[in-house]
Design an enzyme around this catalytic site. Structure first.
Site, mmCIF file in Angstrom:
data_model
loop_
_atom_site.group_PDB
_atom_site.id
_atom_site.type_symbol
_atom_site.label_atom_id
_atom_site.label_comp_id
_atom_site.label_asym_id
_atom_site.label_seq_id
_atom_site.Cartn_x
_atom_site.Cartn_y
_atom_site.Cartn_z
ATOM 1 N N ASP A 31 10.557 5.720 -9.634
ATOM 2 C CA ASP A 31 10.413 6.538 -10.871
ATOM 3 C C ASP A 31 11.321 7.664 -11.033
ATOM 4 O OD1 ASP A 31 8.611 4.811 -11.502
ATOM 5 O OD2 ASP A 31 6.973 5.908 -11.141
ATOM 6 N N LYS A 47 -0.851 -3.795 -3.424
ATOM 7 C CA LYS A 47 -2.113 -3.353 -3.026
ATOM 8 C C LYS A 47 -2.008 -1.669 -3.442
ATOM 9 C CE LYS A 47 -5.570 -2.325 0.594
ATOM 10 N NZ LYS A 47 -5.344 -0.872 0.239
ATOM 11 N N SER A 92 0.733 -0.976 -0.052
ATOM 12 C CA SER A 92 -0.106 -0.122 -0.022
ATOM 13 C C SER A 92 0.919 0.999 0.115
ATOM 14 C CB SER A 92 -0.956 -0.023 1.167
ATOM 15 O OG SER A 92 -1.904 0.980 1.000
#
Length: 432
Positions: free
Chosen positions: A342, A356, A331
């Site tokens: 990224d 999740k 999560s």
């Protein structure tokens, strides 16, 4: 997953989650799990699926007729006394159960109050993290909080709870109920019977409850001047404590920084994105991102962007970093990891994360109860989702504690980061 404590333990530092005895996140959007609150359980299969063509109508004649028939059978034949309050709560619970989403659920007033207490950062209990397996329904200790009653009693990660007091734990019980049995007023005693797989036997522990302070950040400087910050979950206090730990590492001029998110079940999304923002330059453009400084987008079931978070704090940290993850990193912890990946701000080491990436909103109701419902899906800067996908590490490495024969014989030996193979690999990457 519920929080009774933090994640520390000899050779089992990376258990799964936390047991402050009820780690449900509130207020706004959360990345936490469902009734079992097991952030390591399987994800909802219908979070973004279209609704059924035929809507359920509780006012339809056939539904009313069936309901009345069932109620009459109960009135005529049910042997025990009915609990009207429990019947009412079960009705609301059934509405949410019918969504077939393990992350959407109904909270009674008592459960909701306990949830808010957990998120505040302290509670009265034994100080251990617990979780419930979504398949077997077994409730187990993830890890005791350092210096908590749970740790001092001898509870260990992996212990399966069989009985609390005189109540046997069955698969019909949800995690909230088990947690309610374990928690209690400071100074009172609770007896836990557990099964310890390693020893193949049942054990019993008598534990005196106390006020448990939730510490989600641990930090220190390791060998070769490498900073280390462990983040066990994201609650109200995590963001400020994390920033303070980062500032401390910067002031000590560390040559690299390890961010340990192993077994972090998630929590407040706002905390995780703000922590990433603190490390990333505002004007950077991530791979695949649609704009500079983009951290996170959420999209509804119609693929419409309903929320967007971007860098804005004007702060960044220019230190080589490694993030440690495992299959229980979930999560909000995955969101943080994905953002850092990224932006090429960190090397990811460990094993594939849980996967999740859907959003739950907790909505209070007028009588003090609440519902938590899945409303959208997260997308990291590259435009990718982590839901049911997870994040692959740059360097895949299974966890191994490099204990000596002496360590193995002395189970009480304190966890040593310099015997953790993943931390050693992180130090190697940061010093090459």
């Amino acid at each position: 997953m519920k929080l009774f404590g933090s994640k520390n333990g000899a050779f089992c530092k990376r258990g799964i989650s936390v047991v402050l005895v009820s780690m449900m996140l509130v207020s706004g959007f959360s990345g936490c799990g469902r009734r079992a609150d097991n952030e390591n359980s399987s994800d909802s299969s219908g979070a973004s699926s279209s609704s059924a063509s035929t809507e359920f109508d509780q006012e339809a004649p056939e539904v009313k007729e069936k309901t009345e028939k069932i109620e009459k059978i109960i009135d005529d034949k049910f042997y025990f006394d009915k609990d009207a309050k429990k019947q009412e709560e079960s009705y609301y619970d059934g509405i949410m159960e019918g969504l077939d989403d393990p992350y959407s659920r109904y909270y009674t007033k008592e459960e909701y109050d306990r949830m808010k207490e957990d998120d505040a950062g302290s509670f009265s209990g034994i100080g251990a993290t617990v979780q419930q397996d979504i398949d077997s329904k077994q409730v187990s200790i993830v890890s005791p909080i350092k210096d908590s009653p749970a740790e001092k009693s001898g509870l260990k990660p992996g212990d399966i709870i069989l009985k609390v007091g005189d109540t046997e734990i069955t698969k019909e019980m949800d995690l909230d109920y088990v947690v309610s049995l374990i928690r209690g007023e400071k100074g009172t005693t609770v007896v836990l019977k557990v099964y310890r797989e390693k020893e193949k036997k049942e054990l019993e522990f008598s534990i005196v409850r106390d006020i448990i302070k939730t510490y989600t950040i641990e930090s220190k400087v390791l060998d070769k001047n490498i900073g280390y910050i462990s983040v066990s979950q994201f609650i109200n206090t995590t963001e400020a404590d994390f920033k303070a730990a980062v500032d401390d590492m910067v002031s000590k001029n560390v040559d690299g920084l390890i961010l340990d998110l192993r077994s972090n079940p998630g929590g407040f999304v706002a905390s995780s994105t703000s922590m990433a923002d603190y490390l990333i330059e505002d004007a950077l453009l991530a791979d695949g991102a649609s704009k500079e400084g983009l951290l996170l987008q959420t999209k509804d079931k119609d693929d419409k962007i309903v929320d967007e978070i971007c860098c804005k704090d004007g702060h960044s940290v220019d230190i080589p970093m490694v993030i440690l993850v495992d299959k229980n990193t979930a999560s909000s912890a995955e969101i943080f990891t994905g953002i850092m990946r990224d932006y090429k701000k960190a090397t990811i080491i460990g094993t594939k994360t849980y996967g999740k990436g859907i959003v739950q909103e907790v909505i209070p109701l007028d009588d003090g109860s609440a519902i938590k419902i899945t409303i959208s899906e997260y997308y990291i800067p590259s435009g990718e989702t982590v839901h049911k996908v997870g994040i692959e590490p740059d360097i895949e490495l299974e966890y191994e504690y490099l204990a000596s024969e002496t360590d193995a014989e002395e189970e009480s030996t304190e966890y040593d980061e310099m015997k953790d193979n993943q931390i050693l690999e992180a130090i190697k990457v940061l010093t090459e």
